[in-house]
Design a protein around this motif. Structure first.
Motif, PDB file in Angstrom:
ATOM      1  N   PRO A 433      -3.065  81.988  25.474  1.00  0.00           N
ATOM      2  CA  PRO A 433      -2.722  83.294  24.887  1.00  0.00           C
ATOM      3  C   PRO A 433      -3.426  84.463  25.571  1.00  0.00           C
ATOM      4  CG  PRO A 433      -3.001  81.677  23.155  1.00  0.00           C
ATOM      5  CD  PRO A 433      -3.403  80.997  24.436  1.00  0.00           C
ATOM      6  N   ARG A 434      -4.579  84.227  26.166  1.00  0.00           N
ATOM      7  CA  ARG A 434      -5.259  85.306  26.905  1.00  0.00           C
ATOM      8  C   ARG A 434      -4.378  85.810  28.045  1.00  0.00           C
ATOM      9  NH1 ARG A 434      -8.753  85.789  31.485  1.00  0.00           N
ATOM     10  NH2 ARG A 434     -10.238  87.533  31.209  1.00  0.00           N
ATOM     11  N   THR A 436      -1.114  85.610  28.146  1.00  0.00           N
ATOM     12  CA  THR A 436      -0.007  86.337  27.527  1.00  0.00           C
ATOM     13  C   THR A 436      -0.400  87.786  27.271  1.00  0.00           C
ATOM     14  OG1 THR A 436       0.805  84.312  26.465  1.00  0.00           O
ATOM     15  CG2 THR A 436       1.565  86.405  25.550  1.00  0.00           C
ATOM     16  N   LEU A 437      -1.600  87.988  26.744  1.00  0.00           N
ATOM     17  CA  LEU A 437      -2.073  89.334  26.463  1.00  0.00           C
ATOM     18  C   LEU A 437      -2.246  90.145  27.747  1.00  0.00           C
ATOM     19  CD1 LEU A 437      -3.101  91.478  24.518  1.00  0.00           C
ATOM     20  CD2 LEU A 437      -5.368  90.433  24.651  1.00  0.00           C
ATOM     21  N   LEU A 440       1.166  91.261  28.860  1.00  0.00           N
ATOM     22  CA  LEU A 440       1.669  92.331  28.002  1.00  0.00           C
ATOM     23  C   LEU A 440       0.974  93.655  28.303  1.00  0.00           C
ATOM     24  CD1 LEU A 440       1.847  90.435  24.592  1.00  0.00           C
ATOM     25  CD2 LEU A 440       3.799  91.308  25.892  1.00  0.00           C
ATOM     26  N   SER A 441      -0.324  93.611  28.536  1.00  0.00           N
ATOM     27  CA  SER A 441      -1.076  94.829  28.819  1.00  0.00           C
ATOM     28  C   SER A 441      -0.601  95.470  30.117  1.00  0.00           C
ATOM     29  CB  SER A 441      -2.576  94.519  28.908  1.00  0.00           C
ATOM     30  OG  SER A 441      -3.057  94.008  27.682  1.00  0.00           O
ATOM     31  N   THR A 466       3.586  96.330  21.836  1.00  0.00           N
ATOM     32  CA  THR A 466       2.281  96.654  21.250  1.00  0.00           C
ATOM     33  C   THR A 466       1.969  95.715  20.092  1.00  0.00           C
ATOM     34  OG1 THR A 466       2.481  98.986  21.882  1.00  0.00           O
ATOM     35  CG2 THR A 466       0.913  98.459  20.130  1.00  0.00           C
ATOM     36  N   ALA A 469       1.012  92.362  21.444  1.00  0.00           N
ATOM     37  CA  ALA A 469      -0.341  92.371  21.997  1.00  0.00           C
ATOM     38  C   ALA A 469      -1.391  92.366  20.883  1.00  0.00           C
ATOM     39  CB  ALA A 469      -0.522  93.592  22.900  1.00  0.00           C
ATOM     40  N   ARG A 470      -1.133  93.113  19.819  1.00  0.00           N
ATOM     41  CA  ARG A 470      -2.098  93.180  18.709  1.00  0.00           C
ATOM     42  C   ARG A 470      -2.219  91.856  17.982  1.00  0.00           C
ATOM     43  NH1 ARG A 470      -0.235  99.080  16.261  1.00  0.00           N
ATOM     44  NH2 ARG A 470      -1.440 100.376  17.722  1.00  0.00           N
ATOM     45  N   LEU A 472      -2.668  89.059  19.285  1.00  0.00           N
ATOM     46  CA  LEU A 472      -3.446  88.122  20.092  1.00  0.00           C
ATOM     47  C   LEU A 472      -4.912  88.532  20.111  1.00  0.00           C
ATOM     48  CD1 LEU A 472      -0.925  87.896  23.059  1.00  0.00           C
ATOM     49  CD2 LEU A 472      -1.414  86.075  21.409  1.00  0.00           C
ATOM     50  N   PRO A 474      -8.507  89.669  21.533  1.00  0.00           N
ATOM     51  CA  PRO A 474      -8.868  90.449  22.720  1.00  0.00           C
ATOM     52  C   PRO A 474      -9.119  89.548  23.921  1.00  0.00           C
ATOM     53  CG  PRO A 474     -10.028  91.267  20.799  1.00  0.00           C
ATOM     54  CD  PRO A 474      -9.340  90.013  20.367  1.00  0.00           C
ATOM     55  N   ALA A 475      -8.662  89.975  25.091  1.00  0.00           N
ATOM     56  CA  ALA A 475      -8.697  89.118  26.275  1.00  0.00           C
ATOM     57  C   ALA A 475     -10.099  88.647  26.629  1.00  0.00           C
ATOM     58  CB  ALA A 475      -8.063  89.849  27.464  1.00  0.00           C
TER      59      ALA A 475
END
Length: 530
Positions: A433-434, A436-437, A440-441, A466, A469-470, A472, A474-475
Motif C-alpha cells: 500500500p505504500r 499505491t500511495l 497516487l501522490s 485524494t 490517498a487519505r 492509506l 502515510p508513506a
C-alpha cells in the motif's frame, strides 16, 4: 562532374572524421556496448532521446544491462512503446516488470529477461530507429504497445517537437543526418541561432495546450499514414532479427477522463453557436442536479446543431451511463475520446491500424478489449487508470495478463503453473500500500496543472484520488516502512539478484534513516545494473 561530387563528399567525410576524433557529438543508438565486470553487455544510451527532443527536454530510457550474447537458457523479451508501456508513474510495477513477474511465476523452470525499451513522450517516429537498434540484441519476442503519442510526439500534427507537416521520407532523412556528428553540429548551430525566450525544459503535457486539432483536421491523415508505415517497418525489423511479434491494441480511460479540449465544427454560424450553447448549458445544469433524463434531452438538442464538440459527447456518455442506456454509453465515450482536440490518447483509427497490421506471423493481443472486459459496463475508467492512459497496478496486471498469454502462445511454452493473481504479482514485485500511495501522490501533483484542470470532471478526479490517498497510511510512517521492507526482503529471498528490488530496499532503508543499509542495497543493485 567528378570534382563537383567528390570535393563535397571529401569535405564532409573529413569533417565527420574530425568531429569524431575531437569527441564532438553523441551516440544515437538505443543500446550501447559496455563491459560490466568483464562481461560484454548492452546498456541503455541516456542520450538516445537527444536526436528527437534536444538535450534539455529528452527523457531517459530505463536502466538496462544485458549480456550481448543472449544466454542459451534465457528467454529475452523487449517491450517497445511510450510512457504507458514504460510503466509511468512507477515503472518498477509497470508492464515490463509485471510481464517478467507473471512469466516467472507461471514458468518457474524458465529464465526470462524482460527489457523495458519504452520511453516517455516518444512515438512511432522514435520507436522505429529504437527498434532497429534493439534488433542486434536478438530478442526472442518483441511486445509492442504504442499509439498514445502519435499526434503530440515528434513530427506529429500537434507536437512541439520538430516540424508538424514534414513528409515521412524527409523526417527519416533528417533523423539519419542527425545520427552523424556533422548533422549534430548543424543542429547545434541551428538551435543556437533560433533560441527562444522559453526555458527549453520538459514541462509535461502543458507544452501542448496551444496545439488543438479537430477530429476532421486533414493533418490527421498524414498522422495515420505515418503510423501505419512506421509500425509496418518496426514489425519488419523484429522479423529480420528473428523475434516473434506480439502487437497490442491500446486501452485508454474512457469513462473517467473528460476531453482535454473541445472544438466546434468550423462552419458553425454565430446564431447556431448561441443556440448550441443554450442547450449545452441547460443540459449541464440538469446533469449537475441529477436530472439525467432532462440533461440528455437538452444535449440531444445541442448535438443536432453540432455533434463534434468532445465535451458534449462525454457528458452524453455520462448521462447514458446513469440511465443504463447501454447502446449509447460506448458510442458516446468513444466519440468523446476521438474528438478530443488535445490528442494524448490512442484513438479508434490508430487501434484499427494496429489490428490490420496484426496478420500472418504477428500475434494480436487485444489490450483494449481486455481492459474493457475487466471494467464495469465494459467502459474502462478509474478502476484501471490513474488519469488518461497510465495504468494502476490492477490495470497493468489486466493488460499484462492479456499480453503474457500471447507471449506464451508465440513461444509454445507448456503450462507448468496457474497464472498468478494480483496478490502473487504484488509479492513478487514487493508492491505494498505504500507504493499505491506514492503513485497516487505523483498523479495528484500532475493533475493540479493544465491541461488536466481544463477537464469537465477535474474536481471529481481530484476528490476521488485524494480520498483514495487519505485511506492509506502515510508513506513514511513506521508501519508502512516496516511492511514495505518486509515485502522487499521476502521477494529478495527468492530473487536475490533483482536489481529493482534491491533499489526499492535501498530507498526504504534510506527513508528509515538506515543509511548504511541503504548504501549496501544500492551497491548491490549497481552490481546488477551498472
Amino acid at each position: 562532374m567528378t570534382a563537383l561530387i567528390g570535393v563535397p563528399l571529401l569535405f564532409f567525410g573529413l569533417l565527420e572524421l574530425g568531429l569524431r576524433l575531437a569527441g564532438f557529438g553523441y551516440p544515437t543508438g538505443f543500446l550501447l556496448k559496455s563491459s560490466d565486470h568483464g562481461e560484454k553487455t548492452f546498456v541503455q544510451n541516456n542520450r538516445f532521446g537527444w536526436r528527437f527532443f534536444g538535450p534539455r527536454m529528452a527523457r531517459q530510457p530505463y536502466a538496462t544491462s544485458i549480456p550481448r550474447a543472449k544466454p542459451p537458457d534465457t528467454i529475452r523479451i523487449f517491450v517497445l512503446g511510450e510512457s504507458a508501456a514504460y510503466g509511468d508513474p512507477q515503472p518498477r510495477f509497470g508492464l515490463p516488470r509485471m510481464l517478467e513477474a507473471m512469466l516467472e511465476l507461471r514458468h518457474p523452470d524458465r529464465k526470462f529477461e524482460v527489457v523495458n525499451a519504452a520511453m516517455t513522450a516518444i512515438n512511432s517516429h522514435v520507436i522505429l530507429p529504437l527498434a532497429r537498434d534493439c534488433a542486434k540484441a536478438r530478442a526472442d519476442v518483441w511486445v509492442i504497445y504504442m499509439g498514445n503519442n502519435e499526434v503530440v510526439g515528434p513530427f506529429g500534427a500537434g507536437t512541439v517537437f520538430g516540424n508538424q507537416t514534414t513528409p515521412l521520407p524527409l523526417i527519416r532523412a533528417g533523423l539519419a543526418l542527425k545520427a552523424t556528428r556533422t548533422g549534430q553540429l548543424f543542429d547545434a548551430v541551428r538551435g543556437a541561432a533560433h533560441k527562444t525566450t522559453g526555458s527549453g525544459e520538459w514541462e509535461g503535457m502543458r507544452m501542448f495546450v496551444q496545439y488543438k486539432l479537430a477530429g476532421s483536421d486533414p493533418r490527421l491523415v498524414a498522422v495515420y499514414e505515418n503510423f501505419g508505415q512506421n509500425l509496418k517497418d518496426i514489425i519488419a525489423a523484429g522479423r529480420n532479427s528473428d523475434a516473434k511479434i506480439v502487437l497490442s491494441t491500446v486501452a485508454v480511460n474512457l469513462k473517467d477522463c473528460a476531453p482535454f479540449a473541445s472544438l466546434h465544427r468550423a462552419d458553425l454560424s454565430e446564431s447556431q453557436q448561441s443556440d448550441w450553447q443554450h442547450f449545452f448549458d441547460a443540459g449541464a445544469k440538469a446533469q449537475a442536479g441529477g436530472d439525467f433524463r432532462q440533461a440528455s434531452t437538452d444535449y440531444d438538442q445541442a448535438e443536432q446543431i453540432d455533434e463534434s464538440f468532445a465535451e458534449l459527447r462525454f457528458r452524453r456518455g455520462q448521462c447514458a451511463l446513469a440511465l443504463n442506456d447501454g447502446g449509447a454509453v460506448q458510442k458516446e465515450f468513444v466519440a468523446a475520446r476521438d474528438l478530443d482536440a488535445l490528442r494524448f490518447r490512442c484513438d479508434s483509427r490508430l487501434n484499427e491500424i494496429i489490428r490490420q497490421q496484426a496478420a500472418g506471423d504477428v500475434t494480436l493481443a487485444d489490450g483494449e478489449r481486455a481492459l474493457a472486459e475487466a471494467s464495469p459496463n465494459g467502459i474502462p475508467g478509474a478502476e484501471l487508470f490513474y488519469e488518461h492512459v497510465h495504468l494502476t497496478f490492477l490495470g497493468n496486471y489486466v493488460l499484462t495478463r492479456a499480453l503474457a498469454e500471447k507471449v506464451e502462445q508465440t513461444l509454445t511454452l507448456p503450462e507448468s503453473a496457474p497464472w498468478p493473481d494480483t496478490a502473487e504479482c504484488a509479492q513478487r514485485l514487493g508492491h505494498t500500500p505504500r507504493d499505491t500511495l506514492l503513485g497516487l501522490s505523483d498523479i495528484l501533483g500532475r493533475l493540479t496543472d493544465v491541461p488536466f484542470t481544463f477537464q469537465a470532471n477535474h474536481d471529481e478526479q481530484m476528490r476521488r484520488l485524494t480520498e483514495a490517498a487519505r485511506g492509506l497510511p502515510p508513506a513514511n510512517s513506521a508501519g508502512a516502512l516496516r511492511a514495505a521492507q518486509s515485502a522487499a526482503e521476502a521477494a529478495l529471498a527468492r530473487w536475490p539478484d533483482d536489481a529493482m528490488l534491491l533499489e526499492q530496499l535501498g530507498e526504504i532503508k534510506q527513508a528509515q534513516g538506515d543509511y548504511a543499509g541503504a548504501l549496501a542495497a544500492a551497491q548491490r543493485a549497481l552490481d546488477q545494473v551498472p
